[in-house]
Design a protein around this motif. Structure first.
Motif, PDB file in Angstrom:
ATOM      1  N   UNK A 186       0.820  -1.208   0.000  1.00  0.00           N
ATOM      2  CA  UNK A 186       0.000   0.000   0.000  1.00  0.00           C
ATOM      3  C   UNK A 186       0.856   1.261   0.000  1.00  0.00           C
ATOM      4  N   UNK A 187       0.569   2.173  -0.907  1.00  0.00           N
ATOM      5  CA  UNK A 187       1.233   3.476  -0.952  1.00  0.00           C
ATOM      6  C   UNK A 187       0.313   4.507  -0.318  1.00  0.00           C
ATOM      7  N   UNK A 188       0.812   5.159   0.741  1.00  0.00           N
ATOM      8  CA  UNK A 188       0.013   6.157   1.459  1.00  0.00           C
ATOM      9  C   UNK A 188       0.549   7.546   1.138  1.00  0.00           C
ATOM     10  N   UNK A 189      -0.288   8.467   0.618  1.00  0.00           N
ATOM     11  CA  UNK A 189       0.168   9.827   0.306  1.00  0.00           C
ATOM     12  C   UNK A 189       0.627  10.565   1.558  1.00  0.00           C
ATOM     13  N   UNK A 190       1.394  11.609   1.374  1.00  0.00           N
ATOM     14  CA  UNK A 190       1.831  12.448   2.485  1.00  0.00           C
ATOM     15  C   UNK A 190       0.609  13.086   3.153  1.00  0.00           C
ATOM     16  N   UNK A 191       0.764  13.533   4.412  1.00  0.00           N
ATOM     17  CA  UNK A 191      -0.368  14.189   5.093  1.00  0.00           C
ATOM     18  C   UNK A 191      -0.929  15.373   4.301  1.00  0.00           C
ATOM     19  N   UNK A 192      -0.059  16.145   3.644  1.00  0.00           N
ATOM     20  CA  UNK A 192      -0.532  17.277   2.857  1.00  0.00           C
ATOM     21  C   UNK A 192      -1.391  16.804   1.690  1.00  0.00           C
ATOM     22  N   UNK A 193      -0.930  15.782   0.993  1.00  0.00           N
ATOM     23  CA  UNK A 193      -1.698  15.261  -0.146  1.00  0.00           C
ATOM     24  C   UNK A 193      -3.017  14.650   0.330  1.00  0.00           C
ATOM     25  N   UNK A 194      -3.009  14.036   1.514  1.00  0.00           N
ATOM     26  CA  UNK A 194      -4.250  13.488   2.045  1.00  0.00           C
ATOM     27  C   UNK A 194      -5.259  14.592   2.335  1.00  0.00           C
ATOM     28  N   UNK A 195      -4.777  15.718   2.867  1.00  0.00           N
ATOM     29  CA  UNK A 195      -5.688  16.833   3.149  1.00  0.00           C
ATOM     30  C   UNK A 195      -6.248  17.427   1.859  1.00  0.00           C
ATOM     31  N   UNK A 196      -5.405  17.508   0.840  1.00  0.00           N
ATOM     32  CA  UNK A 196      -5.872  18.021  -0.451  1.00  0.00           C
ATOM     33  C   UNK A 196      -6.874  17.066  -1.094  1.00  0.00           C
ATOM     34  N   UNK A 197      -6.582  15.768  -0.982  1.00  0.00           N
ATOM     35  CA  UNK A 197      -7.490  14.771  -1.570  1.00  0.00           C
ATOM     36  C   UNK A 197      -8.851  14.794  -0.901  1.00  0.00           C
ATOM     37  N   UNK A 198      -8.879  15.121   0.388  1.00  0.00           N
ATOM     38  CA  UNK A 198     -10.147  15.168   1.118  1.00  0.00           C
ATOM     39  C   UNK A 198     -11.082  16.235   0.580  1.00  0.00           C
ATOM     40  N   UNK A 199     -10.519  17.215  -0.120  1.00  0.00           N
ATOM     41  CA  UNK A 199     -11.342  18.287  -0.690  1.00  0.00           C
ATOM     42  C   UNK A 199     -11.946  17.908  -2.037  1.00  0.00           C
ATOM     43  N   UNK A 200     -11.482  16.817  -2.606  1.00  0.00           N
ATOM     44  CA  UNK A 200     -11.975  16.402  -3.922  1.00  0.00           C
ATOM     45  C   UNK A 200     -13.326  15.707  -3.808  1.00  0.00           C
ATOM     46  N   UNK A 201     -14.124  15.732  -4.878  1.00  0.00           N
ATOM     47  CA  UNK A 201     -15.348  14.920  -4.895  1.00  0.00           C
ATOM     48  C   UNK A 201     -14.987  13.447  -4.729  1.00  0.00           C
ATOM     49  N   UNK A 202     -15.862  12.693  -4.083  1.00  0.00           N
ATOM     50  CA  UNK A 202     -15.569  11.293  -3.779  1.00  0.00           C
ATOM     51  C   UNK A 202     -15.124  10.489  -5.002  1.00  0.00           C
ATOM     52  N   UNK A 203     -15.838  10.535  -6.139  1.00  0.00           N
ATOM     53  CA  UNK A 203     -15.398   9.730  -7.281  1.00  0.00           C
ATOM     54  C   UNK A 203     -13.982  10.071  -7.731  1.00  0.00           C
ATOM     55  N   UNK A 204     -13.664  11.368  -7.752  1.00  0.00           N
ATOM     56  CA  UNK A 204     -12.328  11.788  -8.184  1.00  0.00           C
ATOM     57  C   UNK A 204     -11.260  11.339  -7.185  1.00  0.00           C
ATOM     58  N   UNK A 205     -11.580  11.433  -5.905  1.00  0.00           N
ATOM     59  CA  UNK A 205     -10.613  11.043  -4.869  1.00  0.00           C
ATOM     60  C   UNK A 205     -10.236   9.576  -4.996  1.00  0.00           C
ATOM     61  N   UNK A 206     -11.228   8.716  -5.215  1.00  0.00           N
ATOM     62  CA  UNK A 206     -10.927   7.293  -5.262  1.00  0.00           C
ATOM     63  C   UNK A 206     -10.365   6.870  -6.605  1.00  0.00           C
ATOM     64  N   UNK A 207     -10.655   7.612  -7.668  1.00  0.00           N
ATOM     65  CA  UNK A 207      -9.958   7.345  -8.942  1.00  0.00           C
ATOM     66  C   UNK A 207      -8.471   7.644  -8.780  1.00  0.00           C
TER      67      UNK A 207
END
Length: 317
Positions: free
Chosen positions: A253-274
């Motif tokens: 499993x590759x886990x993004x950095x905390x900053x990237x995780x916070x940015x990803x949380x702002x994305x719409x759900x479909x885009x985040x999981x793509x």
């Protein structure tokens, strides 16, 4: 001094025995659960067990933790694994506890079956603690008291379907498919003098001969005493239940950095999981049919050796 015991099948009968080299000295009585076996047998009596020996290669080994026991787990409990997952181990207040279905428990040499819809199949070598007694009320455990509540230790591979566990928010399901819990090959029963070695066990996992995970229990964020104190404060447990204590760094499993995780949380759900899927698809470490997994746990001085767990990955029929 510790004693390695095995649970095995011979002539369609499940039996228990003491492992000595490549031979097993079997016990005549049978027990239907790991807890029943632990309650009825002391390490001292097993060490002096006498009788005709059976060749280890002539029997089929079973999991030394039976499926009628609870399968409890810790997540993110090695310092480096927490750091690579974007967490700070020094500010963690509680353990991450979860369960796996006991029906996923299989023998140490079993095939791991990848479901047809799973693409991101991951490995997680872990030290498994097998409990000695029932605990149905809060209990504080100190390091000196571990021998009162822990019977022994085993190798566990917490196989995980990351594309079910994470995007679908199905933690239990993603870790509980049949065959996702190889346990064994041996149950190492401990005596009081052995417990100091719980802090110096070396874990190694290889895939196709390549080392993927390697660490020491010296780097656990929560040791067994702290873990069990917290667990006993909220959860009933019983003799023979299994507690997997977390996995070292090096999972697929590759886990993004905390900053990237916070940015990803702002994305719409479909885009985040793509985006999650695109990142994971680049990881060549995920298990594929035909891959060979090998896991080992041994103490620094070699006096505690939990054997070698070998599994082959295959696709679901």
């Amino acid at each position: 001094m510790s004693v390695n015991v095995v649970h095995f099948e011979q002539e369609n009968r499940a039996r228990w025995g003491v492992l000595r080299g490549r031979s097993i000295v079997p016990l005549e009585k049978t027990w239907k659960s790991t807890g029943d076996f632990i309650r009825d047998n002391s390490v001292s009596s097993l060490r002096v067990l006498q009788g005709p020996a059976i060749d280890l290669d002539s029997v089929h080994l079973l999991s030394p933790v039976t499926r009628n026991q609870q399968f409890l787990c810790q997540g993110a409990n090695y310092r480096q694994h927490m750091i690579e997952s974007g967490m700070d181990p020094d500010v963690k207040s509680f353990n991450m506890f979860f369960t796996k279905a006991s029906s996923c428990i299989v023998a140490a040499d079993s095939d791991v079956v990848r479901p047809s819809h799973v693409r991101f199949l991951d490995y997680e070598v872990e030290l498994g603690i097998v409990l000695r007694c029932d605990v149905t009320a809060p209990r504080k455990v100190t390091t000196r008291e571990l021998h009162e509540v822990i019977a022994g230790i085993v190798i566990v591979d917490d196989i995980s379907a990351r594309d079910v566990q994470i995007p679908q928010m199905q933690f239990y399901k993603g870790k509980s498919y049949r065959t996702f819990g190889p346990v064994g090959p041996v149950l190492c029963l401990l005596e009081p003098d052995d417990f100091a070695k719980l802090h110096d066990l070396r874990l190694t996992l290889k895939v196709n001969g390549e080392v993927r995970q390697q660490d020491s229990t010296a780097n656990l964020v929560y040791g067994p005493a702290e873990t069990l104190t917290e667990l006993f404060g909220m959860h009933d447990v019983f003799a023979g239940d299994l507690v997997a204590t977390g996995t070292p760094a090096g999972c697929a499993l590759s886990v993004p950095s905390p900053l990237k995780q916070r940015l990803a949380a702002l994305l719409p759900e479909p885009r985040k999981w793509r985006l999650f899927s695109e990142i994971q698809q680049k990881r060549k470490q995920y298990l594929k049919p035909g891959d060979a997994i090998e896991a080992r746990i041994v103490s620094g001085d070699g006096t505690i050796d939990l054997g070698v767990q070998r599994n082959r990955v295959r696709a679901a029929a």
